[in-house]
Design a protein around this motif. Sequence first.
Motif, mmCIF file in Angstrom:
data_model
loop_
_atom_site.group_PDB
_atom_site.id
_atom_site.type_symbol
_atom_site.label_atom_id
_atom_site.label_comp_id
_atom_site.label_asym_id
_atom_site.label_seq_id
_atom_site.Cartn_x
_atom_site.Cartn_y
_atom_site.Cartn_z
ATOM 1 N N GLU A 2 0.844 -1.204 0.000
ATOM 2 C CA GLU A 2 0.000 0.000 0.000
ATOM 3 C C GLU A 2 0.873 1.245 0.000
ATOM 4 N N LYS A 5 -0.790 7.234 2.389
ATOM 5 C CA LYS A 5 -2.067 7.955 2.297
ATOM 6 C C LYS A 5 -1.876 9.327 2.932
ATOM 7 N N ASP A 24 -16.280 8.453 -0.201
ATOM 8 C CA ASP A 24 -16.530 7.509 -1.298
ATOM 9 C C ASP A 24 -15.290 7.351 -2.181
ATOM 10 N N ILE A 26 -12.219 7.738 -1.288
ATOM 11 C CA ILE A 26 -11.213 6.965 -0.543
ATOM 12 C C ILE A 26 -11.594 5.479 -0.573
ATOM 13 N N GLU A 27 -12.867 5.215 -0.281
ATOM 14 C CA GLU A 27 -13.290 3.807 -0.179
ATOM 15 C C GLU A 27 -13.212 3.091 -1.520
ATOM 16 N N SER A 28 -13.365 3.834 -2.615
ATOM 17 C CA SER A 28 -13.291 3.166 -3.921
ATOM 18 C C SER A 28 -11.865 3.139 -4.467
ATOM 19 N N GLY A 29 -10.914 3.622 -3.675
ATOM 20 C CA GLY A 29 -9.505 3.513 -4.081
ATOM 21 C C GLY A 29 -9.036 4.584 -5.052
ATOM 22 N N LYS A 30 -9.873 5.616 -5.274
ATOM 23 C CA LYS A 30 -9.455 6.676 -6.195
ATOM 24 C C LYS A 30 -8.629 7.752 -5.500
ATOM 25 N N ASP A 32 -5.976 8.693 -2.501
ATOM 26 C CA ASP A 32 -4.981 8.151 -1.570
ATOM 27 C C ASP A 32 -4.871 9.054 -0.347
ATOM 28 N N GLU A 34 -6.400 9.640 3.966
ATOM 29 C CA GLU A 34 -7.060 9.044 5.128
ATOM 30 C C GLU A 34 -7.629 10.182 5.965
ATOM 31 N N GLN A 187 -6.500 14.563 -4.225
ATOM 32 C CA GLN A 187 -5.572 13.590 -4.803
ATOM 33 C C GLN A 187 -4.312 14.283 -5.335
ATOM 34 N N ARG A 219 -8.407 10.590 -12.942
ATOM 35 C CA ARG A 219 -8.967 9.348 -12.424
ATOM 36 C C ARG A 219 -10.390 9.544 -11.907
#
Length: 220
Positions: A2, A5, A24, A26-30, A32, A34, A187, A219
């Motif tokens: 990983e 973040k 959303d 963050i949770e979908s990985g778009k 980085d 926290e 991001q 992205r």
Amino acid sequence: MEGRKLPIAVFVSGRGTNLQSIIDAIESGKLDAEIKLVVSNRSKAYALKRCEKHGIPYEVIPSKRFKTPQEWGEALIEAVKRSGAELVVLAGFMKIVPPNFIEAFENRIINIHPSLLPAFKGLDAQGQAFDYGVTLTGCTVHLVIPELDSGPVIAQAVVPVLPNDTAETLAKRILEHEHRIYPQVIQWFAEGRVRVDNGKVVVLGAKYGTLPFNPQLERF
Ligand code: GRF
């Protein structure tokens, strides 16, 4: 493995749909990042329910609990420092942030405003744009300086005013773009691409200075 973040703090006062768009992303990985802490000045903010649902720590720090803006600012500085956040994201925070707080996190506080700044500063920017009769408006993400709704622009999205719009339908259309560009800007910070040069923001490698109405974003 990983990657790192970006630790962030998000400041809210109300319903928290921008907070939700960050969660959303963050949770979908778009995105980085926290969320180390959410700060609200209002204990009843619906945004806090979103924190509970997603296991995000929050603190309620109302200005009225303090004698001066300075003291309130110190409490906010303490909370953010304790959380380890490196970027402060104002997402519908309806209080003017005290100057000592802005100084403590210079160029590390961002805000989103529902107009194309410098037009329509202040409250109900969408209603102001609608009443004025502009045909294009939008939203702006900018660095926070002591002057309200000012500071170097990081990204903007342009939104048309359509013939049958009301102030409400316009606000809703703008909000969709807020939810798109705010996570994108965070991001860019996470990627270390945001620089301030001569009072202007430069995003290293960005395809657009302004995020247009229907863009092919990186992205998002
Ligand atoms: C948004 O329109 C934002 O631009 C402004 O306050 C509103 C917050 O909405 N600063 P929400 O709480 O994120 O839903």
